[in-house]
Structures are given as C-alpha cells and as structure tokens.
Design a protein around this motif. Structure first.
Motif, mmCIF file in Angstrom:
data_model
loop_
_atom_site.group_PDB
_atom_site.id
_atom_site.type_symbol
_atom_site.label_atom_id
_atom_site.label_comp_id
_atom_site.label_asym_id
_atom_site.label_seq_id
_atom_site.Cartn_x
_atom_site.Cartn_y
_atom_site.Cartn_z
ATOM 1 N N GLY A 121 41.351 65.822 56.909
ATOM 2 C CA GLY A 121 42.242 66.834 56.353
ATOM 3 C C GLY A 121 43.718 66.623 56.607
ATOM 4 O O GLY A 121 44.551 67.360 56.072
ATOM 5 N N ASP A 122 44.087 65.638 57.415
ATOM 6 C CA ASP A 122 45.490 65.372 57.722
ATOM 7 C C ASP A 122 45.966 64.097 57.026
ATOM 8 O O ASP A 122 45.214 63.126 56.928
ATOM 9 N N VAL A 123 47.223 64.116 56.580
ATOM 10 C CA VAL A 123 47.841 62.931 55.975
ATOM 11 C C VAL A 123 48.482 62.109 57.087
ATOM 12 O O VAL A 123 49.233 62.638 57.915
ATOM 13 N N PHE A 124 48.206 60.799 57.086
ATOM 14 C CA PHE A 124 48.716 59.943 58.149
ATOM 15 C C PHE A 124 49.746 58.927 57.673
ATOM 16 O O PHE A 124 50.288 58.196 58.508
ATOM 17 N N GLY A 125 50.013 58.847 56.355
ATOM 18 C CA GLY A 125 50.962 57.851 55.893
ATOM 19 C C GLY A 125 51.729 58.281 54.655
ATOM 20 O O GLY A 125 51.232 59.058 53.834
ATOM 21 N N VAL A 126 52.954 57.787 54.527
ATOM 22 C CA VAL A 126 53.750 57.945 53.303
ATOM 23 C C VAL A 126 54.198 56.556 52.858
ATOM 24 O O VAL A 126 54.359 55.642 53.683
ATOM 25 N N PRO A 127 54.380 56.329 51.551
ATOM 26 C CA PRO A 127 54.642 54.979 51.051
ATOM 27 C C PRO A 127 56.061 54.506 51.288
ATOM 28 O O PRO A 127 56.999 55.294 51.327
ATOM 29 N N HIS A 128 56.205 53.198 51.436
ATOM 30 C CA HIS A 128 57.539 52.622 51.533
ATOM 31 C C HIS A 128 57.693 51.466 50.544
ATOM 32 O O HIS A 128 58.238 51.635 49.473
ATOM 33 N N VAL A 129 57.152 50.278 50.890
ATOM 34 C CA VAL A 129 57.330 49.087 50.072
ATOM 35 C C VAL A 129 55.995 48.716 49.424
ATOM 36 O O VAL A 129 54.945 48.839 50.041
ATOM 37 N N TRP A 130 56.053 48.280 48.163
ATOM 38 C CA TRP A 130 54.824 47.878 47.483
ATOM 39 C C TRP A 130 55.027 46.518 46.820
ATOM 40 O O TRP A 130 56.151 46.075 46.578
ATOM 41 N N GLY A 131 53.915 45.868 46.549
ATOM 42 C CA GLY A 131 53.974 44.576 45.880
ATOM 43 C C GLY A 131 52.580 44.033 45.660
ATOM 44 O O GLY A 131 51.595 44.768 45.775
ATOM 45 N N THR A 132 52.495 42.758 45.329
ATOM 46 C CA THR A 132 51.202 42.159 45.015
ATOM 47 C C THR A 132 51.087 40.773 45.638
ATOM 48 O O THR A 132 52.090 40.141 45.983
ATOM 49 N N SER A 133 49.866 40.314 45.757
ATOM 50 C CA SER A 133 49.605 38.911 46.040
ATOM 51 C C SER A 133 48.806 38.340 44.882
ATOM 52 O O SER A 133 48.077 39.063 44.200
ATOM 53 N N GLY A 134 48.984 37.065 44.654
ATOM 54 C CA GLY A 134 48.306 36.386 43.551
ATOM 55 C C GLY A 134 48.498 34.900 43.714
ATOM 56 O O GLY A 134 48.174 34.337 44.759
ATOM 57 N N LEU A 135 49.060 34.252 42.719
ATOM 58 C CA LEU A 135 49.228 32.804 42.739
ATOM 59 C C LEU A 135 50.710 32.427 42.682
ATOM 60 O O LEU A 135 51.480 33.039 41.947
ATOM 61 N N VAL A 136 51.093 31.456 43.478
ATOM 62 C CA VAL A 136 52.402 30.821 43.333
ATOM 63 C C VAL A 136 52.133 29.378 42.938
ATOM 64 O O VAL A 136 51.454 28.641 43.658
ATOM 65 N N VAL A 137 52.647 28.988 41.764
ATOM 66 C CA VAL A 137 52.245 27.732 41.128
ATOM 67 C C VAL A 137 53.474 26.931 40.708
ATOM 68 O O VAL A 137 54.455 27.491 40.209
ATOM 69 N N ASN A 138 53.405 25.626 40.918
ATOM 70 C CA ASN A 138 54.370 24.719 40.313
ATOM 71 C C ASN A 138 53.858 24.432 38.907
ATOM 72 O O ASN A 138 52.962 23.600 38.710
ATOM 73 N N THR A 139 54.377 25.136 37.928
ATOM 74 C CA THR A 139 53.840 25.087 36.574
ATOM 75 C C THR A 139 54.052 23.740 35.886
ATOM 76 O O THR A 139 53.392 23.436 34.894
ATOM 77 N N ALA A 140 54.937 22.916 36.426
ATOM 78 C CA ALA A 140 55.176 21.601 35.823
ATOM 79 C C ALA A 140 54.006 20.660 36.057
ATOM 80 O O ALA A 140 53.776 19.739 35.260
ATOM 81 N N VAL A 141 53.252 20.895 37.145
ATOM 82 C CA VAL A 141 52.150 19.975 37.467
ATOM 83 C C VAL A 141 50.807 20.677 37.607
ATOM 84 O O VAL A 141 49.780 20.009 37.721
ATOM 85 N N ALA A 142 50.792 22.013 37.612
ATOM 86 C CA ALA A 142 49.529 22.741 37.807
ATOM 87 C C ALA A 142 49.452 23.944 36.888
ATOM 88 O O ALA A 142 49.024 25.030 37.293
ATOM 89 N N SER A 143 49.829 23.742 35.634
ATOM 90 C CA SER A 143 49.866 24.875 34.695
ATOM 91 C C SER A 143 48.481 25.423 34.382
ATOM 92 O O SER A 143 48.347 26.540 33.872
ATOM 93 N N ASN A 144 47.440 24.655 34.703
ATOM 94 C CA ASN A 144 46.074 25.116 34.451
ATOM 95 C C ASN A 144 45.599 26.130 35.487
ATOM 96 O O ASN A 144 44.555 26.757 35.319
ATOM 97 N N VAL A 145 46.347 26.321 36.566
ATOM 98 C CA VAL A 145 45.962 27.272 37.607
ATOM 99 C C VAL A 145 46.440 28.660 37.189
ATOM 100 O O VAL A 145 47.621 28.997 37.317
#
Length: 353
Positions: A121-145
């Motif tokens: 019944g108690d709230v323990f958090g309020v939001p601050h920063v948000w974002g995502t994780s996914g893929l970081v790709v060198n598209t010149a050599v791994a565009s298929n990822v």
C-alpha cells in the motif's frame, strides 16, 4: 538605528536557521545523474551539501542490504528493483508524496512508477531518468545485425560483446520469440525460458570477443573496431555516433528494453529534508535538461527536453521511429527470488566451454 539593528539581527537569525537546517545528502546514484554544475547550484540555493557515490543496480542493493538500509539518504535503483527488494530485505522507506512536487513530473511516468514500486500500500519510488538498452552496431560492417540473436551470426564471429547480466537474458528471450515478462509469476515457465536462452548463449560464446562490464569499456571496443556489434544502452550508441556516423544505437526488431531509474529513500537515511529538496530541484525543466545533456538520457520532467542539445534529439529520432517506441519492452517489477534463477543461469553460461 534600532530598526537597522533589528533587521541585522533578523538576517543573522535567518541565516543561522538555514545553516541549522542544512544537511549532507549522501546520494547513491548512476554516473552522470549528479553533474557537478547541478550540485553547485543546489548547494548554493539550499545550503545542503552533496556527497555522491556512483553505482549500479546490483551494487546499490548489495550496499543497502549490508547496512540494513543505512549509509545513504537517497538512492536511484531502477523501478523493477524496488518492490521485490523491499519485500525481501526491507531496505527502503515509503515516499511521502505530499513532499514531492508532482507537477514537475510527466504524469504517466509518475503514475507508472508509483504502480510498479508500491508495496503493502505504500509508494517507494518516483521516476527520474529513463532510457533503453538494445544494440549498438557499426552499420558499415554489421548492417545485418538488427536483433539480439543476430549477434550469434557467423558474419560477426569474434567481434561481438554483451554483458553477462539479466538484460541479455531478457533480450535474447524476446528475440527467440519467447515472452519472459509474461512468465514472471510462473517460476517453472520462467526457468524453461532461461534454459532455452542458456543453450543459445552457450552456443554463441565463440562469437563473443569479451563480456563487457562498464560503459567506457564497450565504447572503447567499438571505437577500436575490435567489436562491431554489441548489446548496450542507447546513450552509449549516441555518444559514439557523435564521433563516428557509422556507429549508432539500433532498436532491435524484438523491441528495445526500457528502464526507469528512480528516487528511493533508504530505510535508515538521515537527511530526508535534503533528499526531498534534491528530488524537487533536479526535476525542474532547466535542471533536468542539464542532466540529460550530461547523462545522455531523458528524464521524467515535464518540459525537461526543452533545453536538450539538438544533436542528441536528432540521434534519438534516428534510432526510434514511432513503431520502435511502441515496441519498447518496459521492465516490470522483478518478483522475489527470480534473480537467483537468473544468476545461476549466467554462472553456467560463464563457466561453459
């Protein structure tokens, strides 16, 4: 003369009261969330002082467990690490929402975080920063990822990196057509998913150059070309893109994994006044923009993007069209005991030949 003396006495009394009320805020947070320029402004305005310890989710919980919620006055775990940690360890105390300026927060994020961090019944958090994780790709050599399981493709053998942490388990599960979040309340079903992911990641080990631990490490590997595709955070991809247009964050076809880092009060924190003052201070739009420009991720502040660097906005838009945004998989609260299953799976993957 008497009026002047009375005024001087009043000023001295006011300053004395301010000093008496000033506190030292011991902040346990992520790198970039408390820039020195923001600390300086806060200390000048409030009289409080700020001591910053940077950490991550696992370390935050471990530190607070070790002290039964002591040692810090404000911490910033992700919203999926609060209700279960409170149930297991009792390391937080409820947020007094009457002391939080709700008008500063994007309503939907404030509401969602309240729902996800409510325990008994108690709230323990309020939001601050948000974002995502996914893929970081060198598209010149791994565009298929374009999805997590593409990291196991023969075309990128020996040039891949990811962390041996739970986001990798979750991301690969979604890419394999499974739904790990839907299985959160069914331990047997979740273990079955982990077993399938374990088999995939064990078979994928020859593709892995190294398992990275810190953000600087993976950015350096991508800069040098030793790694051409990785699981990583959006902000790291955008930082690399500023120097090399071929490297960027790619929202995976199975969906980026969305997180919200919060503000919580450790159970034995001593400086609640300073903690609430900090929360309300950093959620002001102009301060929120300063944090985004430093950390690279956006905040839950209303109009907090108004002062954000235009290049960062453009990189964000290049990674996320509306379909990719709608496909984000937001982390729900982690049920108690689930991380033990994940930890055992990760240990077996690490030990496998």
């Amino acid at each position: 003369m008497k009026l002047s003396m009375i005024s001087s006495i009043a000023i001295v009394a006011a300053l004395t009261a301010q000093v008496a009320q000033a506190e030292t805020l011991r902040l346990l947070t992520w790198g970039g969330y408390a820039p020195q320029e923001v600390i300086d402004l806060f200390e000048a305005e409030t009289g409080h002082t700020v001591e910053v310890t940077t950490s991550n989710n696992e370390e935050m919980i471990a530190k607070l467990r070790a002290t039964n919620g002591g040692g810090f006055d404000l911490a910033q775990p992700s919203q999926d690490r609060i209700a279960s940690a409170q149930e297991e360890f009792g390391i937080y105390k409820p947020i007094d929402m009457s002391r939080v300026d709700a008008d500063l927060f994007i309503p939907s994020m404030l509401s969602a975080t309240a729902d996800n961090t409510t325990y008994e019944g108690d709230v323990f958090g309020v939001p601050h920063v948000w974002g995502t994780s996914g893929l970081v790709v060198n598209t010149a050599v791994a565009s298929n990822v374009t999805d997590y399981t593409d990291l196991c493709d023969a075309s990128v053998a020996g040039q891949v990196s990811y962390r041996l942490k739970r986001p990798t388990l979750i991301g690969f599960a979604y890419s394999m057509g499974l739904d790990p979040f839907a299985a959160y309340d069914d331990t047997d079903a979740y273990q079955d998913i982990l077993d399938e992911v374990e088999a995939m990641l064990t078979a994928c080990k020859p593709n892995v150059k190294t398992y990275w631990d810190g953000g600087d490490e993976i950015k350096n590997l991508l800069r040098s070309g030793e790694v051409v595709a990785s699981m990583a955070w959006d902000t790291g991809g955008w930082q690399l893109n500023a120097d090399n247009a071929d490297i960027t964050f790619v929202a995976p076809e199975a969906g980026a994994l969305g997180w919200i880092d919060t503000f919580v009060l450790p159970a034995r924190g001593r400086a609640d006044d300073a903690a609430y003052d900090w929360i309300n201070f950093v959620m002001r739009p102009e301060i929120a923009a300063m944090i985004t420009n430093t950390a690279g991720n956006f905040t839950a502040a209303v109009d907090g993007d108004a002062g954000v660097n235009a290049d960062l906005k453009a990189r964000y838009q290049g990674s996320f069209d509306q379909a990719a945004i709608d496909n984000i998989k937001w982390y729900p609260p982690v049920p108690a005991g689930l991380e033990a299953l994940e930890g055992a799976t990760l240990d077996r993957i690490n030990a496998a030949n």
